[in-house]
Design a protein around this motif. Structure first.
Motif, short mmCIF file in Angstrom:
data_model
loop_
_atom_site.label_atom_id
_atom_site.label_comp_id
_atom_site.label_asym_id
_atom_site.label_seq_id
_atom_site.Cartn_x
_atom_site.Cartn_y
_atom_site.Cartn_z
N PRO A 187 0.80 -1.24 0.00
CA PRO A 187 0.00 0.00 0.00
C PRO A 187 0.82 1.28 0.00
O PRO A 187 0.38 2.29 -0.56
N SER A 188 2.01 1.26 0.60
CA SER A 188 2.81 2.48 0.70
C SER A 188 3.71 2.71 -0.51
O SER A 188 4.44 3.70 -0.56
N LEU A 189 3.62 1.82 -1.51
CA LEU A 189 4.42 1.95 -2.72
C LEU A 189 3.54 2.28 -3.91
O LEU A 189 2.34 1.98 -3.92
N LYS A 190 4.14 2.89 -4.92
CA LYS A 190 3.43 3.11 -6.19
C LYS A 190 4.30 2.63 -7.34
O LYS A 190 5.52 2.70 -7.30
N GLU A 191 3.64 2.11 -8.35
CA GLU A 191 4.34 1.63 -9.55
C GLU A 191 4.87 2.82 -10.34
O GLU A 191 4.17 3.81 -10.55
N THR A 192 6.13 2.72 -10.79
CA THR A 192 6.70 3.80 -11.61
C THR A 192 7.18 3.32 -12.97
O THR A 192 7.54 4.15 -13.81
N ALA A 193 7.21 2.00 -13.19
CA ALA A 193 7.56 1.48 -14.52
C ALA A 193 7.02 0.07 -14.65
O ALA A 193 6.87 -0.65 -13.66
N HIS A 194 6.73 -0.34 -15.89
CA HIS A 194 6.24 -1.69 -16.14
C HIS A 194 6.74 -2.18 -17.50
O HIS A 194 7.01 -1.38 -18.40
N ALA A 195 6.86 -3.50 -17.62
CA ALA A 195 7.17 -4.10 -18.91
C ALA A 195 5.90 -4.11 -19.76
O ALA A 195 4.80 -3.85 -19.27
N ARG A 196 6.05 -4.44 -21.04
CA ARG A 196 4.91 -4.42 -21.95
C ARG A 196 3.92 -5.55 -21.69
O ARG A 196 2.83 -5.56 -22.25
N ASP A 197 4.28 -6.50 -20.81
CA ASP A 197 3.32 -7.53 -20.40
C ASP A 197 2.66 -7.19 -19.06
O ASP A 197 1.94 -8.00 -18.49
N GLY A 198 2.93 -5.99 -18.55
CA GLY A 198 2.29 -5.52 -17.33
C GLY A 198 3.06 -5.79 -16.05
O GLY A 198 2.67 -5.32 -14.98
N VAL A 199 4.16 -6.55 -16.12
CA VAL A 199 4.95 -6.83 -14.92
C VAL A 199 5.57 -5.53 -14.39
O VAL A 199 6.16 -4.76 -15.16
N ILE A 200 5.43 -5.30 -13.09
CA ILE A 200 5.96 -4.09 -12.47
C ILE A 200 7.48 -4.13 -12.47
O ILE A 200 8.09 -5.10 -12.02
N GLU A 201 8.10 -3.07 -12.97
CA GLU A 201 9.56 -3.01 -13.12
C GLU A 201 10.22 -1.98 -12.22
O GLU A 201 11.44 -1.99 -12.08
#
Length: 241
Positions: A187-201
């Motif tokens: 909850p305390s994190l946010k996604e800032t990048a992802h691969a083209r298959d949706g995996v959080i990077e």
């Protein structure tokens, strides 16, 4: 001005697997230490210690770096281990989770790399895909690349408005050496990048500047591409001291 001190948590190499004489060496990746040094930081290797209070360690450094390594044990996010996962190392898990919570309590920045992103997510209440090829049908990209480790093999898209976007722009090709990945984001994190298959990077902390973590290995990539990433980490440490 004294260089900021960054603690890099160690992995353990079983140098001799003989039953009676088993020697263990604590180490951290040399390319990572070099990248931190080039950015103007003073890296120290922090071997795990389950007998001391993590806050005692945190008082001795300015920031924490969590490098790659073995899979975090699924028991730390409430799951049983699957047959297909690789080795785990609970002593390191316990040590790093304690350090993460102590650093956040004391307001010290954290950089996570590969496993480092995963253990951050676990420490803060998230979960992982233990084995994306068998568990996550949407993960069609080869995240455990067969190319040499320094070669960038797949593209990541970076979220506008993130600190990572300020450093690296809209996206880039990265190297990829992981079977696990974030399933439920803490909850305390946010996604800032992802691969083209949706995996959080990549992730960063939602309410402050304390956490930045990436799923790839920037220390093994071209300096011309990733040196700004490490310099931005150094600048953040200096600003927050």
């Amino acid at each position: 001005m004294n260089k900021p001190i960054v603690a890099v948590t160690a992995d353990t190499l079983l140098a001799d697997m003989k039953p009676i004489n088993q020697r263990m060496a604590d180490y951290a990746p040399r390319p990572l230490l070099d990248s931190l040094g080039k950015a103007g930081l003073l890296p120290i290797i922090l071997a795990y210690d389950t007998y001391a209070d993590p806050e005692e360690f945190v008082e001795t450094f300015d920031a924490l770096v969590l490098p790659g390594g073995p899979n975090p044990s699924p028991r730390f996010y409430g799951e049983e281990p699957l047959w297909c996962i690789g080795p785990t190392y609970e002593k390191r898990d316990i040590f790093e989770i304690g350090l993460i919570r102590a650093c956040l309590k004391m307001g010290k920045p954290i950089l996570g790399i590969c496993r480092g992103l995963q253990i951050l997510n676990v420490a803060l209440g998230g979960t992982l895909w233990q084995d994306m090829p068998t568990q996550n049908p949407k993960a069609f990209i080869q995240h455990m690349q067969k190319a040499p480790g320094q070669v960038a093999t797949h593209y990541v898209e970076i979220e506008k408005g993130s600190r990572l976007h300020d450093i690296l722009g809209d996206g880039l090709y990265v190297n990829s050496r992981h079977r696990e990945g974030i399933k439920k984001l803490a909850p305390s994190l946010k996604e800032t990048a992802h691969a083209r298959d949706g995996v959080i990077e990549a992730v960063e902390s939602r309410d402050n500047e304390l956490i930045t973590a990436v799923q790839w290995h920037p220390e093994n990539m071209d300096d011309a591409v990733m040196a700004p990433f490490f310099r931005a980490f150094a600048d953040r440490i200096i600003r927050m001291k």
